[in-house]
Design an enzyme around this catalytic site. Structure first.
Site, mmCIF file in Angstrom:
data_model
loop_
_atom_site.group_PDB
_atom_site.id
_atom_site.type_symbol
_atom_site.label_atom_id
_atom_site.label_comp_id
_atom_site.label_asym_id
_atom_site.label_seq_id
_atom_site.Cartn_x
_atom_site.Cartn_y
_atom_site.Cartn_z
ATOM 1 N N ARG A 16 0.832 -1.213 0.000
ATOM 2 C CA ARG A 16 0.000 0.000 0.000
ATOM 3 C C ARG A 16 0.871 1.268 0.000
ATOM 4 O O ARG A 16 0.544 2.269 0.632
ATOM 5 C CB ARG A 16 -0.978 0.000 1.185
ATOM 6 C CG ARG A 16 -2.060 -1.056 1.086
ATOM 7 C CD ARG A 16 -2.960 -1.047 2.302
ATOM 8 N NE ARG A 16 -2.260 -1.537 3.471
ATOM 9 C CZ ARG A 16 -2.615 -1.303 4.718
ATOM 10 N NH1 ARG A 16 -3.682 -0.565 4.974
ATOM 11 N NH2 ARG A 16 -1.916 -1.794 5.738
ATOM 12 N N ARG A 519 -8.565 5.082 0.513
ATOM 13 C CA ARG A 519 -9.256 4.110 1.366
ATOM 14 C C ARG A 519 -9.121 2.718 0.757
ATOM 15 O O ARG A 519 -9.640 2.435 -0.324
ATOM 16 C CB ARG A 519 -10.725 4.491 1.509
ATOM 17 C CG ARG A 519 -11.619 3.425 2.119
ATOM 18 C CD ARG A 519 -11.396 3.242 3.586
ATOM 19 N NE ARG A 519 -12.446 2.409 4.173
ATOM 20 C CZ ARG A 519 -12.323 1.744 5.301
ATOM 21 N NH1 ARG A 519 -11.192 1.812 5.977
ATOM 22 N NH2 ARG A 519 -13.307 1.029 5.782
ATOM 23 N N TRP A 565 -19.353 -7.097 -0.597
ATOM 24 C CA TRP A 565 -18.056 -6.565 -0.202
ATOM 25 C C TRP A 565 -17.087 -7.665 0.220
ATOM 26 O O TRP A 565 -16.059 -7.391 0.838
ATOM 27 C CB TRP A 565 -18.222 -5.536 0.909
ATOM 28 C CG TRP A 565 -18.777 -4.241 0.389
ATOM 29 C CD1 TRP A 565 -19.086 -3.944 -0.899
ATOM 30 C CD2 TRP A 565 -19.072 -3.074 1.159
ATOM 31 N NE1 TRP A 565 -19.572 -2.663 -0.980
ATOM 32 C CE2 TRP A 565 -19.569 -2.110 0.248
ATOM 33 C CE3 TRP A 565 -18.975 -2.748 2.508
ATOM 34 C CZ2 TRP A 565 -19.973 -0.840 0.668
ATOM 35 C CZ3 TRP A 565 -19.375 -1.483 2.916
ATOM 36 C CH2 TRP A 565 -19.861 -0.536 2.014
ATOM 37 N N ASP A 603 -27.043 -2.453 8.269
ATOM 38 C CA ASP A 603 -26.612 -1.601 7.162
ATOM 39 C C ASP A 603 -26.558 -2.363 5.843
ATOM 40 O O ASP A 603 -26.025 -3.470 5.776
ATOM 41 C CB ASP A 603 -25.223 -1.032 7.450
ATOM 42 C CG ASP A 603 -25.247 0.057 8.510
ATOM 43 O OD1 ASP A 603 -26.344 0.522 8.838
ATOM 44 O OD2 ASP A 603 -24.165 0.428 8.999
ATOM 45 N N HIS A 645 -29.063 1.487 6.423
ATOM 46 C CA HIS A 645 -28.308 2.625 5.895
ATOM 47 C C HIS A 645 -27.773 2.284 4.513
ATOM 48 O O HIS A 645 -27.339 1.160 4.257
ATOM 49 C CB HIS A 645 -27.137 2.960 6.821
ATOM 50 C CG HIS A 645 -26.171 3.935 6.229
ATOM 51 N ND1 HIS A 645 -26.516 5.237 5.961
ATOM 52 C CD2 HIS A 645 -24.877 3.802 5.822
ATOM 53 C CE1 HIS A 645 -25.478 5.867 5.430
ATOM 54 N NE2 HIS A 645 -24.474 5.014 5.329
ATOM 55 N N GLU A 669 -27.379 8.624 1.984
ATOM 56 C CA GLU A 669 -26.476 9.728 1.682
ATOM 57 C C GLU A 669 -27.123 10.695 0.703
ATOM 58 O O GLU A 669 -27.704 10.285 -0.293
ATOM 59 C CB GLU A 669 -25.191 9.180 1.071
ATOM 60 C CG GLU A 669 -24.217 10.241 0.580
ATOM 61 C CD GLU A 669 -24.450 10.673 -0.861
ATOM 62 O OE1 GLU A 669 -24.152 11.844 -1.155
ATOM 63 O OE2 GLU A 669 -24.930 9.877 -1.670
ATOM 64 N N HIS A 698 -16.951 12.207 4.329
ATOM 65 C CA HIS A 698 -15.704 11.873 3.652
ATOM 66 C C HIS A 698 -14.860 13.100 3.341
ATOM 67 O O HIS A 698 -13.816 12.995 2.709
ATOM 68 C CB HIS A 698 -15.989 11.093 2.362
ATOM 69 C CG HIS A 698 -16.494 9.712 2.621
ATOM 70 N ND1 HIS A 698 -17.829 9.421 2.777
ATOM 71 C CD2 HIS A 698 -15.840 8.541 2.798
ATOM 72 C CE1 HIS A 698 -17.980 8.132 3.014
ATOM 73 N NE2 HIS A 698 -16.788 7.577 3.033
#
Length: 762
Positions: A16, A519, A565, A603, A645, A669, A698
């Protein structure tokens, strides 16, 4: 002999390094010149690695300082007026301001790249007059050639995809904007042609979503204009993520190659070529190695597919490649030494996929002697995992099958539940809350590492987590929030945390992928049947509830988000895996309720990103996704309030499905999209509880109470104030303590103003 290529390589680096360089620059620890030098070193190392692997056509300009769509906007000087850019090359401060916001300017909208978990920055066209201010593909081509002698394959986001993913113009202005952009693309290609480039990869993934008659004409016009502008360049019109729509149109375009996905669009693309043949004047970019998944390919099966294609397309017009950019997978599986051998042997990350592509090229040419062992090993590894006990738990499979057959409905309809919940909770109008997580400081991360390394025992770590909860319970009370959360300090990632506690998951040591900006996430690997083992969230949530008389929400990640995910197994349908996860999470919901937690948030931010790109397949997906959520939450009492969410996706076209989830409260959002989702509710009455996020978490900026008051006022013009909640856009894990507290204070102040305004109207 066929040639080898990939469509892009992960930019983050095996350690990374890319992420660390960006964050050091943003923190003021690295100067701009030093950042450029750091990133140049990473970029060249990635090119060397591909060359050493034997890749023939190596992509350049796939590297980015943040996001490839943002790069394209900057390349053409497309900068929103609020950033004060006067023209010419876009400075790094403006570039990152568009991505992250500044102290006094909101960032550009961020949303998902097709049906992946990668986020791109949405270009805002508006009144900007574009110009080619920085030929980024040319600079990348020159660098590869001069530094390493590599004749790279420049990659550009195509004009139609760029235009369709942009905002700030009316549908009637589409052709006018295309007319502005095409000369700039043509200029960029002409400069590449003059420099000696051979192939250019023109990414047009929008083609797989289906094009109406107008867009089909725009695609034809675009390709004709670019082909005539740079006739010596070989243009590869590249599609991915699904089978291409309107294959006959694509076959007639004046380009030199068509790149097709033979992993996620295998059947559709094969059928099209079988039925219509492949044009004799074009090269086929055959995407046979999965650029999104982490599983090792059964090379014998892939070779058989290529041999079928070879019967239709001669080898000299065949490029063996990945199905999409390797941006979506980790860098290398070589370091995953702690995984069980049967799982480790079945993995292929980016570097391993480079080898697979090259092995297939040699296998297709008949030169298999050097790779015979690799072919046999790949087949053995795939079969060993398929036969493992972890993938054959009949108890889990039977439970998931029952879930699939159940109606999955709450005991009472929402109107009745709401009345009982109002009597039970006695919340004020416009209740305030947060989405779940609070800032995870360096101290929190250090403590977690000490515990994971065995330097701290469990008791010491729990005591530390409890102290963090104590601090933030006090802060929430002092700020004046109505519904509190424990802060999730014990959690690394909202999916990884649950995967670590469920059967059927495995975790890599270095399996990082980019989600947005710097991220990076390390998705769990769903390799076996998923099952509940023991309560996962009860201890911390119950402890937090003991510290206040206000309600504390239990916080879970939903089944579809865990699925989308994670890197999921490929031997079961995604629907079947979703029901396994739903059954496991239902038991956790019931455990929280039994512990006295009467508000539970499940969520589902990733529901929208899993939506199939083909419109005809979307209804079926939404039906089982909604059912999996309802199966998770349907057994609770009427007074137990279920929250969910969603964030950073286009939700306008799935509001009926969101309503069908039957959550008592959903938070969505809206701040980065500048409240545009609110327009959807002007045309669709939403009868359940809803919180439209009033500030962007963010961005490091602290929004004013006035700004949030305006957002609340706009929402209340179309939503019932008795059903409206006030909350940030998303969790606050990545933010600092001072900015979080300041923003939440402003949010509560804005809420109090809105309450006073409502009271004055009575």
């Amino acid at each position: 002999m066929a040639r080898s290529s990939v469509l892009g390589y992960p930019r983050i680096g095996a350690d990374r390094e890319w992420k660390k360089a960006l964050e050091a620059f943003w923190a003021g620890k690295l100067g701009e010149a030093e950042l450029h030098e750091e990133l140049r070193g990473i970029r060249l190392e990635h090119l060397r690695k591909q060359r050493e692997a034997g890749i023939d056509l190596i992509p350049v300009n796939d590297f980015s300082y943040y996001d490839q769509v943002l790069d394209t906007a900057a390349m053409f000087g497309i900068v929103p007026a609020r950033f004060g850019h006067a023209g010419g090359p876009v400075p790094l401060a403006v570039y990152y301001g568009m991505a992250r916001g500044t102290a006094d300017t909101t960032a550009c909208e961020m949303t998902k790249w097709f049906n992946t978990n990668y986020h791109y920055i949405v270009p805002e066209l508006g009144g900007t007059e574009p110009a080619l201010v920085d030929n980024k593909p040319l600079a990348a081509y020159r660098e590869a050639k001069e530094a390493l002698g590599i004749e790279g394959k420049p990659v550009l986001v195509g004009p139609l995809t760029f235009l369709k993913l942009s905002k700030g113009y009316a549908p009637s202005e589409t052709d006018a904007w295309l007319n502005r952009l095409l000369p700039l693309y043509a200029q960029a290609l002409q400069e590449l042609e003059a420099e000696g480039a051979e192939w250019v990869q023109l990414d047009e993934p929008i083609v797989v979503t289906g094009l109406d008659a107008d867009d089909r004409q725009r695609l034809k016009r675009s390709c004709a204009a670019l082909a005539s502008a740079a006739p010596k360049l070989k243009l590869m019109l590249q599609t991915y993520f699904e089978s291409a729509e309107h294959y006959e149109l694509l076959a007639e375009l004046p380009v030199h190659g068509l790149g097709l996905d033979f992993v996620h669009g295998r059947e559709g693309n094969l059928r099209a070529i079988r039925e219509h043949g492949f044009p004799r004047d074009k090269t086929l970019g055959a995407g046979v190695i999965d650029g999104r998944g982490i599983w090792r390919a059964a090379l014998s099966d892939k070779l058989a597919l290529l041999e079928e294609l070879e019967a239709l397309v001669p080898q000299e017009r065949l490029i063996v490649q990945t199905s999409c950019s390797l941006l979506h997978v980790p860098v290398t599986a070589a370091r995953e030494t702690k995984l069980a051998p049967v799982l480790k042997d079945a993995l292929a990350f980016a570097d391993e996929k480079l080898a697979e592509v090259v092995q297939l090229v040699y296998g297709l040419s008949g030169r298999t002697e050097a790779f015979a062992g690799a072919f046999a090993a790949s087949d053995r590894a795939v079969e060993a995992l398929r036969a493992s006990a972890d993938r054959n738990r009949t108890d889990v499979q039977r439970a998931a099958a029952r879930i699939a057959e159940e109606p999955a409905a709450r005991k009472a309809p929402f109107a009745e539940r709401r009345s009982r919940q109002q009597d039970h909770w006695r919340l004020p109008v416009l209740p305030t809350t947060t989405i779940g997580s609070f800032p995870q400081s360096a101290e929190v991360r250090k403590a977690r590492q000490a515990w994971r390394r065995g330097e701290w025992d469990g008791a010491r770590y729990e005591s530390f987590i409890d102290a963090q909860i104590d601090q933030w319970m006090g802060l929430q009370e002092e700020i004046g929030l109505d519904v509190l959360v424990h802060g999730e300090f014990e959690r690394t990632d909202m999916v990884e945390f649950f995967g670590e506690k469920l059967a059927g998951f495995a975790f890599t040591a270095n399996g990082w992928v980019q989600s947005y900006g710097s991220r990076c996430v390390k998705p769990p690997v769903i390799f076996g049947d998923v099952a509940f083992v023991a309560p996962m969230t009860v201890r911390e949530t119950r402890y937090a509830q003991s510290k206040t008389s206000k309600p504390v929400k239990g916080m879970l990640t939903g089944p579809i988000t865990i699925l989308n995910w994670s890197f999921a197994r490929e031997d079961l349908t995604r629907e079947a895996i979703a029901y396994q996860i739903a059954y496991a999470l239902r038991r956790e919901v019931e455990a929280l309720e039994a512990a006295g937690i009467g508000m539970i948030q499940v969520d589902e931010p990733a529901v929208r990103e899993g939506l199939p790109l083909k419109p005809g397949e979307q209804a079926d997906y939404l039906a089982w996704a909604v059912k999996a959520f309802r199966a998770t939450t349907c057994t609770v009492a009427d007074t137990t309030q279920i929250h969910t969410h969603m964030c950073y996706c286009e939700f306008h076209d799935m509001i009926p499905s969101i309503e069908a989830m039957d959550a008592d409260v959903i938070s969505i959002e809206t701040s980065r999209s500048h409240g545009e989702l609110i327009e959807s509710f002007e045309h669709h009455t939403y009868p359940l509880g809803i919180g439209l996020g009033v500030y962007d978490i963010h961005s490091p900026r602290v929004p004013s109470a006035e700004e949030m008051t305006t957002m609340i006022g706009r929402a209340l013009r179309v939503l019932d104030p008795n059903l409206f909640w006030i909350n940030p856009d998303c969790g606050l894990k990545t933010r600092g303590l001072p900015e979080t507290v300041a923003s939440l204070r402003n949010m509560v102040e804005a809420t109090e103003r809105a309450r006073a305004s409502l009271a004055a109207q009575v």
